[in-house]
Write a protein that holds these residues in place. Structure first.
Motif, PDB file in Angstrom:
ATOM      1  N   ASP A 178      35.929  42.444  58.886  1.00 18.42           N
ATOM      2  CA  ASP A 178      36.171  41.169  59.837  1.00 18.42           C
ATOM      3  C   ASP A 178      34.923  40.160  59.070  1.00 18.42           C
ATOM      4  O   ASP A 178      34.641  39.370  59.883  1.00 18.42           O
ATOM      5  CB  ASP A 178      36.335  41.331  61.012  1.00 18.42           C
ATOM      6  CG  ASP A 178      36.995  40.239  61.796  1.00 18.42           C
ATOM      7  OD1 ASP A 178      37.449  39.434  61.007  1.00 18.42           O
ATOM      8  OD2 ASP A 178      36.695  39.772  62.976  1.00 18.42           O
ATOM      9  N   LYS A 179      34.801  40.256  57.915  1.00 19.67           N
ATOM     10  CA  LYS A 179      33.829  39.172  57.292  1.00 19.67           C
ATOM     11  C   LYS A 179      34.701  38.271  56.328  1.00 19.67           C
ATOM     12  O   LYS A 179      35.794  38.380  56.015  1.00 19.67           O
ATOM     13  CB  LYS A 179      32.683  39.969  56.342  1.00 19.67           C
ATOM     14  CG  LYS A 179      32.019  40.932  57.107  1.00 19.67           C
ATOM     15  CD  LYS A 179      31.065  40.286  58.002  1.00 19.67           C
ATOM     16  CE  LYS A 179      30.234  41.517  58.775  1.00 19.67           C
ATOM     17  NZ  LYS A 179      29.218  40.870  59.688  1.00 19.67           N
ATOM     18  N   GLU A 180      34.180  37.252  56.086  1.00 21.23           N
ATOM     19  CA  GLU A 180      34.660  36.079  55.235  1.00 21.23           C
ATOM     20  C   GLU A 180      34.430  35.933  53.828  1.00 21.23           C
ATOM     21  O   GLU A 180      35.295  35.780  52.836  1.00 21.23           O
ATOM     22  CB  GLU A 180      34.444  34.655  56.074  1.00 21.23           C
ATOM     23  CG  GLU A 180      35.196  33.536  55.366  1.00 21.23           C
ATOM     24  CD  GLU A 180      34.966  32.157  56.064  1.00 21.23           C
ATOM     25  OE1 GLU A 180      35.774  31.221  55.862  1.00 21.23           O
ATOM     26  OE2 GLU A 180      34.119  32.233  57.097  1.00 21.23           O
ATOM     27  N   TRP A 181      33.204  35.828  53.312  1.00 19.72           N
ATOM     28  CA  TRP A 181      32.608  35.462  51.998  1.00 19.72           C
ATOM     29  C   TRP A 181      32.214  36.618  51.319  1.00 19.72           C
ATOM     30  O   TRP A 181      31.388  37.570  51.701  1.00 19.72           O
ATOM     31  CB  TRP A 181      31.642  34.397  52.054  1.00 19.72           C
ATOM     32  CG  TRP A 181      32.040  32.899  52.478  1.00 19.72           C
ATOM     33  CD1 TRP A 181      32.248  32.633  53.823  1.00 19.72           C
ATOM     34  CD2 TRP A 181      32.988  31.968  51.639  1.00 19.72           C
ATOM     35  NE1 TRP A 181      32.841  31.251  53.987  1.00 19.72           N
ATOM     36  CE2 TRP A 181      33.131  31.018  52.475  1.00 19.72           C
ATOM     37  CE3 TRP A 181      32.940  31.879  50.235  1.00 19.72           C
ATOM     38  CZ2 TRP A 181      33.891  29.872  52.049  1.00 19.72           C
ATOM     39  CZ3 TRP A 181      33.652  30.742  49.936  1.00 19.72           C
ATOM     40  CH2 TRP A 181      33.890  29.931  50.518  1.00 19.72           C
ATOM     41  N   GLY A 182      32.565  36.596  50.016  1.00 17.36           N
ATOM     42  CA  GLY A 182      31.835  37.792  49.242  1.00 17.36           C
ATOM     43  C   GLY A 182      32.008  37.428  47.665  1.00 17.36           C
ATOM     44  O   GLY A 182      32.334  36.524  47.220  1.00 17.36           O
ATOM     45  N   LEU A 183      30.922  38.094  46.804  1.00 20.60           N
ATOM     46  CA  LEU A 183      30.688  37.803  45.612  1.00 20.60           C
ATOM     47  C   LEU A 183      30.903  39.200  44.918  1.00 20.60           C
ATOM     48  O   LEU A 183      30.316  40.289  45.209  1.00 20.60           O
ATOM     49  CB  LEU A 183      29.161  37.401  45.414  1.00 20.60           C
ATOM     50  CG  LEU A 183      28.718  37.445  44.080  1.00 20.60           C
ATOM     51  CD1 LEU A 183      29.268  36.274  43.140  1.00 20.60           C
ATOM     52  CD2 LEU A 183      27.331  37.307  43.929  1.00 20.60           C
ATOM     53  N   ALA A 184      31.717  39.038  43.749  1.00 24.11           N
ATOM     54  CA  ALA A 184      31.711  40.406  43.064  1.00 24.11           C
ATOM     55  C   ALA A 184      31.015  39.937  41.521  1.00 24.11           C
ATOM     56  O   ALA A 184      31.496  38.678  41.028  1.00 24.11           O
ATOM     57  CB  ALA A 184      33.415  40.433  42.652  1.00 24.11           C
ATOM     58  N   LEU A 185      30.022  40.625  41.021  1.00 24.18           N
ATOM     59  CA  LEU A 185      29.586  40.530  39.785  1.00 24.18           C
ATOM     60  C   LEU A 185      29.706  41.756  39.020  1.00 24.18           C
ATOM     61  O   LEU A 185      29.371  42.743  39.120  1.00 24.18           O
ATOM     62  CB  LEU A 185      28.080  40.255  40.021  1.00 24.18           C
ATOM     63  CG  LEU A 185      27.184  40.016  38.913  1.00 24.18           C
ATOM     64  CD1 LEU A 185      27.625  38.839  38.227  1.00 24.18           C
ATOM     65  CD2 LEU A 185      25.692  39.935  39.605  1.00 24.18           C
ATOM     66  N   SER A 202      16.724  40.178  40.807  1.00 18.91           N
ATOM     67  CA  SER A 202      16.681  38.969  40.123  1.00 18.91           C
ATOM     68  C   SER A 202      17.497  38.013  41.194  1.00 18.91           C
ATOM     69  O   SER A 202      17.178  36.525  40.671  1.00 18.91           O
ATOM     70  CB  SER A 202      17.297  39.154  38.787  1.00 18.91           C
ATOM     71  OG  SER A 202      18.495  39.536  38.746  1.00 18.91           O
ATOM     72  N   LEU A 203      18.311  38.214  42.009  1.00 12.31           N
ATOM     73  CA  LEU A 203      19.048  37.385  42.806  1.00 12.31           C
ATOM     74  C   LEU A 203      18.278  37.196  44.093  1.00 12.31           C
ATOM     75  O   LEU A 203      18.943  36.440  44.877  1.00 12.31           O
ATOM     76  CB  LEU A 203      20.376  38.017  42.971  1.00 12.31           C
ATOM     77  CG  LEU A 203      21.255  37.984  41.917  1.00 12.31           C
ATOM     78  CD1 LEU A 203      22.564  38.751  42.174  1.00 12.31           C
ATOM     79  CD2 LEU A 203      21.989  36.672  41.639  1.00 12.31           C
ATOM     80  N   ILE A 212      30.525  38.380  34.380  1.00  8.53           N
ATOM     81  CA  ILE A 212      31.400  37.419  35.147  1.00  8.53           C
ATOM     82  C   ILE A 212      31.338  37.583  36.511  1.00  8.53           C
ATOM     83  O   ILE A 212      30.824  38.769  37.155  1.00  8.53           O
ATOM     84  CB  ILE A 212      32.924  37.847  34.877  1.00  8.53           C
ATOM     85  CG1 ILE A 212      32.989  37.935  33.138  1.00  8.53           C
ATOM     86  CG2 ILE A 212      33.898  36.836  35.570  1.00  8.53           C
ATOM     87  CD1 ILE A 212      34.747  38.351  33.049  1.00  8.53           C
ATOM     88  N   ALA A 213      31.117  36.657  37.387  1.00 11.24           N
ATOM     89  CA  ALA A 213      31.005  36.400  38.836  1.00 11.24           C
ATOM     90  C   ALA A 213      32.274  35.868  39.337  1.00 11.24           C
ATOM     91  O   ALA A 213      32.840  34.852  38.963  1.00 11.24           O
ATOM     92  CB  ALA A 213      29.739  36.034  39.170  1.00 11.24           C
ATOM     93  N   VAL A 214      32.717  36.365  40.457  1.00  8.89           N
ATOM     94  CA  VAL A 214      33.844  35.645  41.524  1.00  8.89           C
ATOM     95  C   VAL A 214      33.262  35.665  42.696  1.00  8.89           C
ATOM     96  O   VAL A 214      32.977  36.559  43.233  1.00  8.89           O
ATOM     97  CB  VAL A 214      34.818  36.461  41.269  1.00  8.89           C
ATOM     98  CG1 VAL A 214      36.213  35.900  41.839  1.00  8.89           C
ATOM     99  CG2 VAL A 214      35.497  36.659  39.589  1.00  8.89           C
ATOM    100  N   VAL A 215      33.478  34.354  43.347  1.00  9.36           N
ATOM    101  CA  VAL A 215      33.362  34.280  44.869  1.00  9.36           C
ATOM    102  C   VAL A 215      34.609  34.222  45.424  1.00  9.36           C
ATOM    103  O   VAL A 215      35.776  33.372  45.073  1.00  9.36           O
ATOM    104  CB  VAL A 215      32.457  32.894  45.213  1.00  9.36           C
ATOM    105  CG1 VAL A 215      32.386  32.555  46.725  1.00  9.36           C
ATOM    106  CG2 VAL A 215      31.069  33.109  44.736  1.00  9.36           C
ATOM    107  N   GLY A 273      23.783  39.763  34.685  1.00 10.94           N
ATOM    108  CA  GLY A 273      24.448  38.582  35.078  1.00 10.94           C
ATOM    109  C   GLY A 273      23.949  37.708  36.137  1.00 10.94           C
ATOM    110  O   GLY A 273      24.756  36.896  36.866  1.00 10.94           O
ATOM    111  N   THR A 274      22.809  37.623  36.367  1.00 13.21           N
ATOM    112  CA  THR A 274      22.199  36.592  37.465  1.00 13.21           C
ATOM    113  C   THR A 274      22.645  35.133  37.274  1.00 13.21           C
ATOM    114  O   THR A 274      23.149  34.365  37.995  1.00 13.21           O
ATOM    115  CB  THR A 274      20.625  36.486  37.176  1.00 13.21           C
ATOM    116  OG1 THR A 274      20.379  37.916  37.188  1.00 13.21           O
ATOM    117  CG2 THR A 274      19.989  35.611  38.376  1.00 13.21           C
ATOM    118  N   ALA A 275      22.605  34.599  35.913  1.00 11.72           N
ATOM    119  CA  ALA A 275      23.148  33.246  35.670  1.00 11.72           C
ATOM    120  C   ALA A 275      24.511  33.065  36.125  1.00 11.72           C
ATOM    121  O   ALA A 275      24.948  32.174  36.754  1.00 11.72           O
ATOM    122  CB  ALA A 275      23.109  32.996  34.259  1.00 11.72           C
ATOM    123  N   ALA A 276      25.761  34.158  35.907  1.00 16.58           N
ATOM    124  CA  ALA A 276      26.994  34.074  36.209  1.00 16.58           C
ATOM    125  C   ALA A 276      27.081  34.102  37.667  1.00 16.58           C
ATOM    126  O   ALA A 276      27.962  33.113  38.296  1.00 16.58           O
ATOM    127  CB  ALA A 276      27.713  35.096  35.617  1.00 16.58           C
TER     128      ALA A 276
END
Length: 374
Positions: free
Chosen positions: A351-358, A307-308, A367-370, A270-273
């Motif tokens: 207490d962090k802000e940004w995340g990626l689910a793959l 790959s990422l 599928i990837a979601v930020v 899912g690197t492209a996603a």
């Protein structure tokens, strides 16, 4: 275009194959999660515009599982509902479908997620209608049902062991490195303080009633995720819907990405996603705080990190910080929804802000979601 927020979420504990949750159907698990999220948020079921539920191992029983659980959870009969199937990513696909509807202004509140009871998947008996004789029946157990709908004449019978071996060889990932990652996942899961979104499940076993409050953790070393049982749902809401219902947003779904590729290799990573979702969010892999990856096999997760461009040290501290499916098992239809909820809970806890689910899926899709904590 509307911004899309997570207004609430809930999930059941994850149960081992044929374990404490084995008597509960996928439908029953989903009903528990739906009732829990409504109870915890205080949102009236009348407010829900649609229910979307992902389920991978669909059967002829309740073929539209989404509609069944909507009614079984006592939501109004007027509430539309449907089921989606994208293998391991079914739950995440359901959330993306809901995201798209809220984003476009065609709904203000969507309840979406996924469910799976791997313990109750029936065996298949091929050609039963034509030649129902014991010597001519071919039965497929759960372990063989992982091809993701691939043409057998082209790919043969694809197993997770074969996928893990191929990726290990391609990315030069040793067996020792894979074992270490499995142990790391199990240790993180065992030590995880995340309980916020888990609703307890009462299960009657013989003369006892068990109150299941935590995920089961496997302690044996397997290079592939074992099957499991669970359900997870979330409320996707517009800003106006949050305000109207006096709810505070938990997180914003900022961007999504989908991809497909070689079913035995790149497609499952899912690197492209991930890159699509990150680019849309204006982020790079280096400046997201946490990353959740569905642990289908050990080599697949480590190959994804390679790959990422995720460093080995970041694999330990930023990837699946509270463990993953190699520790708890993989409840296919619920896996993607659990990833997203675990990511949000992990970010809030730290207490962090940004995340990626793959979330990769059998058949070579992902599928990837930020997300951003608000």
């Amino acid at each position: 275009m509307e911004n899309v927020f997570v207004g609430g979420f809930a999930r059941t504990p994850i149960g081992k194959l044929d374990g404490n949750l084995k008597t509960l159907t996928a439908e029953a698990l989903a009903v528990e999660a739906i009732r829990a999220v409504l109870s915890e948020t205080g949102l009236s079921s009348d407010e829900i515009g649609e229910v979307i539920i992902g389920n991978a191992k669909q059967t002829s029983t309740h073929s539209n599982l989404g509609r069944y659980v909507t009614l079984a959870a006592d939501l109004p009969v007027k509430t539309p509902a449907y089921t989606v199937q994208r293998q391991d990513a079914s739950g995440m696909q359901a959330i993306i479908n809901g995201y798209a509807k809220v984003k476009s202004g065609n709904a203000s509140i969507i309840l979406a997620g996924g469910t799976e009871s791997m313990s109750q998947i029936p065996y298949e008996i091929l050609n039963a209608r034509y030649e129902f004789a014991p010597d001519k029946i071919v039965m497929h157990p759960i372990e063989a049902m992982i091809t993701g709908g691939l043409p057998r004449e082209k790919y043969g019978i694809v197993t997770l062991e074969a996928i893990n071996k191929a990726m290990g060889e391609k990315y030069a990932i040793t067996e020792e490195e894979q074992k270490e990652f499995v142990q790391l996942s199990q240790r993180k899961a065992a030590e995880s303080p995340l309980k916020e979104s888990i609703t307890s499940i009462q299960v009657k076993l013989k003369k006892m009633t068990l109150d299941i409050t935590r995920d089961d953790i496997y302690d044996r070393i397997e290079m592939k995720a074992l099957p499991a049982d669970a359900a997870a749902v979330c409320l996707l809401m517009s800003k106006s819907a949050l305000d109207d219902n006096n709810l505070k947003p938990i997180a914003e779904i900022v961007s999504i990405g989908t991809s497909a590729g070689d079913p035995l290799g790149e497609g499952l990573l899912g690197t492209a996603a991930a890159k699509k979702a990150l680019n849309k969010a204006g982020k790079s892999i280096e400046n997201v705080d946490f990353i959740e990856v569905n642990e289908i096999t050990a080599a697949q997760v480590l190959a994804t990190a390679q790959s990422l461009g995720i460093s080995k040290s970041d694999v330990e501290t930023k990837v699946n910080v509270h463990g993953g499916a190699l520790a708890t098992g993989n409840p296919w239809g619920a896996a993607g929804a659990i990833l997203l909820e675990r990511l949000i809970s992990s970010l809030k806890k730290a207490d962090k802000e940004w995340g990626l689910a793959l979330c990769g899926a059998a058949g070579g899709q992902a599928i990837a979601v930020v997300v951003r904590i608000v």
